[in-house]
Every structure is written in C-alpha cells, then in structure tokens.
Design an enzyme around this catalytic site. Structure first.
Site, mmCIF file in Angstrom:
data_model
loop_
_atom_site.group_PDB
_atom_site.id
_atom_site.type_symbol
_atom_site.label_atom_id
_atom_site.label_comp_id
_atom_site.label_asym_id
_atom_site.label_seq_id
_atom_site.Cartn_x
_atom_site.Cartn_y
_atom_site.Cartn_z
ATOM 1 C CB CYS A 73 -0.897 0.003 1.236
ATOM 2 S SG CYS A 73 -1.844 1.516 1.440
ATOM 3 C CB CYS A 79 -3.062 4.440 6.491
ATOM 4 S SG CYS A 79 -4.459 3.521 7.142
ATOM 5 C CB CYS A 82 -0.871 -2.197 7.359
ATOM 6 S SG CYS A 82 -2.418 -2.604 6.564
ATOM 7 C CB CYS A 161 -8.006 -0.888 2.318
ATOM 8 S SG CYS A 161 -7.169 -1.770 3.643
ATOM 9 C CD GLN A 284 -13.372 -13.923 14.876
ATOM 10 O OE1 GLN A 284 -12.701 -12.984 14.488
ATOM 11 N NE2 GLN A 284 -13.204 -14.462 16.066
ATOM 12 C CE1 TYR A 313 -18.135 -11.448 27.486
ATOM 13 C CE2 TYR A 313 -17.041 -13.557 27.825
ATOM 14 C CZ TYR A 313 -17.416 -12.316 28.294
ATOM 15 O OH TYR A 313 -17.072 -11.936 29.569
ATOM 16 C CD GLU A 334 -23.071 -11.165 21.970
ATOM 17 O OE1 GLU A 334 -23.004 -9.945 22.224
ATOM 18 O OE2 GLU A 334 -22.067 -11.898 21.893
ATOM 19 C CG ASP A 383 -14.411 -15.281 20.675
ATOM 20 O OD1 ASP A 383 -13.447 -14.522 20.924
ATOM 21 O OD2 ASP A 383 -14.841 -15.472 19.526
ATOM 22 C CB CYS A 410 -9.104 -10.494 19.896
ATOM 23 S SG CYS A 410 -10.137 -9.560 21.043
#
Length: 453
Positions: A73, A79, A82, A161, A284, A313, A334, A383, A410
């Site tokens: 990119c 930006c 990344c 992108c 996801q 979750y 949830e 999760d 995550c």
C-alpha cells in the site's frame, strides 16, 4: 546517557514492541521508533524524552533490514492501520508468536508454555469481509472516504485498501458519485452537521453476497432511489440499508436499521454451517482463518457427542453452531439482542436443534443460572472482547468445574491475566495456538485449551 527532545540519534533496531514499533539503543538509552523494523540501521529524531527511554521519529533508513520489504500500500505509513506491512510475512508471524509468549511469561507467570506453531495465511492480503469507511472532506472541500490516521479523526483518503475485499472500491466510488451528484453532505464531527457518517460494507466470501449500509445523521437520504439504482446493479448485491445515528459520539452504528433494497442480511458459510449476517452482527472479519480457528476450537473441546457446552460471548452463534455438530447440547450467551435473534435463526436455517441461546451479559447470565438452576458444563468456551473476562464469570467457571475450558482471545495480555486466574483455581494450561487473523497488523488471535487438574 540521557537525550532530550529534537536530539538526533543513530540506532540499530534490535527488537520490536507490542505495537510494532522498532526498539534500539543509543549509548544505553532506549528509543522506540514507529515505522522502523527489526534489523534496520536508522537515523531518528527524539520527539518525546523520558529519563531512561524516549520516542523517536524515523528520519532516514541508513541501511535497511534484511526483513524489510516494499509496502504493497503506498500510504501504509501515513495510514498506520497496517503496522507491520514493511516486515516480511514470515517475520510478522515470528513477532506475533513472541508477543503471545512474552505476555504469558510476564503477565501470566507461565514458564512451560505448550505453544503450537502459529497458523498463518497463504495469501495475507484482501482477507477482510467487513470494512467501515468514515466519510468527510479534504482541504479542497472534496468528499473523501478511507480510514482514520492512527490516534486521530483525520481521514486518510483510500478507497482501495489491500486488506479489504476487492469489490469495496467500486462500491465506494458509486456511493461518493451519488453524494456528489445530489449534493449530499458528509457529516462534520466538529459542527454535528452533515448527513453521511460512514459506509459499512460486508461481503460473504463463500456466498459472494454484498451488503452496503450507509450510516447517516438523519432519518433518510435525498433521492434514495438513485443510490439504490447505482448499487443494485453490482453483481451479487443483496442488501442495501440505512443506519440512523444522530448521536454526537464516536460510536459508528446506531440501533435503527431501515431497508432500502433487497434484504437486511447476507449469508456466509464456515464449513457446513451457514450464517445470517446483519449490519449489527459480530462476525469474524477473516473467514479463511476463522474456519481454521474454529476447527482448532473443536479439536481442543474434545467433543464425543455426549457433552454439554456453554459458549459465552457467542455473537450470532458462529462457534456455538460449529460445536453443536459434535456436542450433545450447546448453550450460547450474548449481550446483543439482535445477535441472539440471528443465532436462533441460524440454528433454525441449519436444522440444528441442540443449541439454545440467551440474551444478557455472560458475567451475569452464567452465575445466575449456576446459582439458581445448578447448571452443568463439560466444556465452556469463551470468546470475550479485548478487555477479557469479568472476574465474576471466571469465578463461576472455576466453581462449575468443567473438564475443559477453550479460551479464544484477541488480546494476549488480558488472556494471560485470565489464564493465570483460572490456573490458580484448579486448571492447567494444556495447549495454545496463536492464529494470524489480521495479517499486516500487530493484532493476533490465540486459542487455548485448559484442563481441570
């Protein structure tokens, strides 16, 4: 030696921090430099100085690292989305494995870490099935869209992108052309005026279906039929909706969705399970890696067909329904009512009868049901969001004593904290596998198997 602001230093970058910044030393003084990669020999200017360390701006690469590569990119550095794009993909995977290991050692206090090799991607670009593009104006008063520069609300103009699905650019071009032709103003955060705030695009990687949701500071758009006309001719366009958000805050989506054309959802599949995805659904963003992640979750759960599983979750039931194929009974929890509606519909559409879903906070629903109903679980799957699990929830998991806990995370820092808590309450870290869900960025997903001692 101590340096001060605006001093210049030459550094060899010997390590990288959690946010992807290069780390080097000048006369024992540690300097963190954004955009520098491990192995670089650079010149940097100190922009913020502390007693024993400082932050520098990359001024010149004196000798590039053997692990440095040309970014795909052209505006990657500007930006900032990344953070690792200038690093070879093999080295990115090493960085992520090390990040998870470091957190488990430093925060979790683990010494023997049963880590499996990170699951990488064959094609680490164009993998995102969802993107949210803010809309605004540049200095020439032209309508632009793209992404916010790091830690700002300044839009970097970018419709192509290299992480997003390849059809995004065509959709953005058509929406912005419509806005220009019919003088539809973008939202201005400073004044609270203007109409179009964001453009949300989702696509189904297996179904090929497209969704466009325009987030507006109002009830409707001028000449809505003209926007529909230009978008509905895109092959596999399935859903065109309007989302109303009149609040002056940083939350992208409001609660009200209005259908402009097609249907309010698209469909996509992971393995043999088909999911209905609405604009508000959590799903996801990397479907290729999601399948690998869920297969690993199924492996770690060790299901034989006789187990009761609680999935906390659970979102729209992605993991729940995946596990239901091998479990006796699955229960999902949830907080988002719309997601639970989708989960129940997904179960119905797939003919799954051994999955039941509850609306509420996981840290409230599970303790309440355990206390009042004495519920049981052979396996619990969590999760959670980046902040990790609530202590009340972890205490209930420990009290319920499931044979196995599968933790999908995550954020490896909060993961390490929560694993330490559970391992102090009767569990053992059995397996862990990092998964690269977000190539070119510093983010890394991990999946963990805990077993009851």
């Amino acid at each position: 030696m101590t340096y001060k602001k605006n001093d210049e230093v030459t550094l060899v970058i010997t390590d990288m921090g959690n946010d992807g910044e290069g780390i080097g030393k000048a006369d024992g003084y540690t300097v963190f430099v954004k955009d520098a990669v491990i192995g670089d020999h650079i010149r940097a200017k100190i922009i913020k100085a502390k007693k024993s360390y400082g932050y520098g701006r990359l001024m010149e690469i004196l000798e590039p690292s053997p692990f440095r590569r040309e970014t795909k990119c052209p505006i990657a550095r500007q930006c900032g989305g990344c953070q690792l794009q200038a690093l070879t993909y093999e080295k990115q995977l090493e960085f992520k494995e090390k990040k998870v290991r470091d957190h488990l050692e430093r925060i979790g206090g683990f010494t023997q870490i049963p880590m499996e090799p990170i699951i990488g991607m064959e094609e680490p670009y164009y993998y995102r099935n969802k993107a949210q593009f803010p809309v605004g104006k540049n200095k020439e008063k032209e309508i632009i869209t793209g992404f916010y520069a790091g830690r700002t609300h300044s839009i970097i103009n970018n419709r192509n992108c290299c992480l997003g699905a390849k059809g995004n650019e065509e959709i953005l071009n058509r929406v912005l052309s419509y806005m220009k032709e019919y003088r539809v103003e973008p939202y201005d955060e400073q004044t609270g005026k203007g109409l179009v705030r964001h453009i949300l695009i989702r696509c189904g990687f297996t179904s090929g279906e497209w969704m466009v949701c325009v987030i507006v500071n109002g009830e409707r758009l001028p000449r809505e039929e003209k926007l529909v006309e230009t978008l509905k001719t895109i092959p596999k366009m399935t859903s065109i909706t309007l989302n109303v958000n009149k609040k002056r805050n940083n939350v992208i989506l409001g609660e009200q969705i209005r259908l402009l054309w097609g249907q309010t959802y698209i469909e996509d599949s992971i393995g043999d399970i088909t999911y209905r995805i609405s604009p508000l659904s959590f799903y996801q963003v990397n479907p290729v890696q999601t399948r690998k992640l869920y297969e690993k979750a199924l492996e770690y759960a060790g299901l034989t067909g006789n187990e009761t599983v609680w999935d906390l979750y659970c979102g729209i039931g992605t993991i729940s329904l995946f596990l239901s194929q091998k479990a006796k009974q699955v229960y999902g929890v949830e907080i988002v009512p719309q997601a639970i509606e989708d989960a129940r519909e997904n179960a119905r559409r797939n003919g799954i009868k051994n999955a039941e879903f509850f609306v509420g906070k996981a840290e409230e629903v599970l303790p309440e049901k355990y206390r009042r109903e004495g519920i049981y679980a052979d396996v619990i799957v969590v999760d959670p969001p980046r902040k990790g699990c609530d202590v009340q929830l972890l205490d209930t998991i420990a009290a319920m004593q499931p044979k196995r806990v599968v933790y999908v995370s995550c954020d490896s820092a909060t993961l390490a904290r929560d694993l330490k808590y559970l391992c102090e309450r009767g569990y053992r870290l059995d397996r862990i596998c990092p998964t690269d869900m977000f190539p070119q960025t510093v983010h890394v997903e991990s999946i963990v198997k805990l077993v009851r001692k």
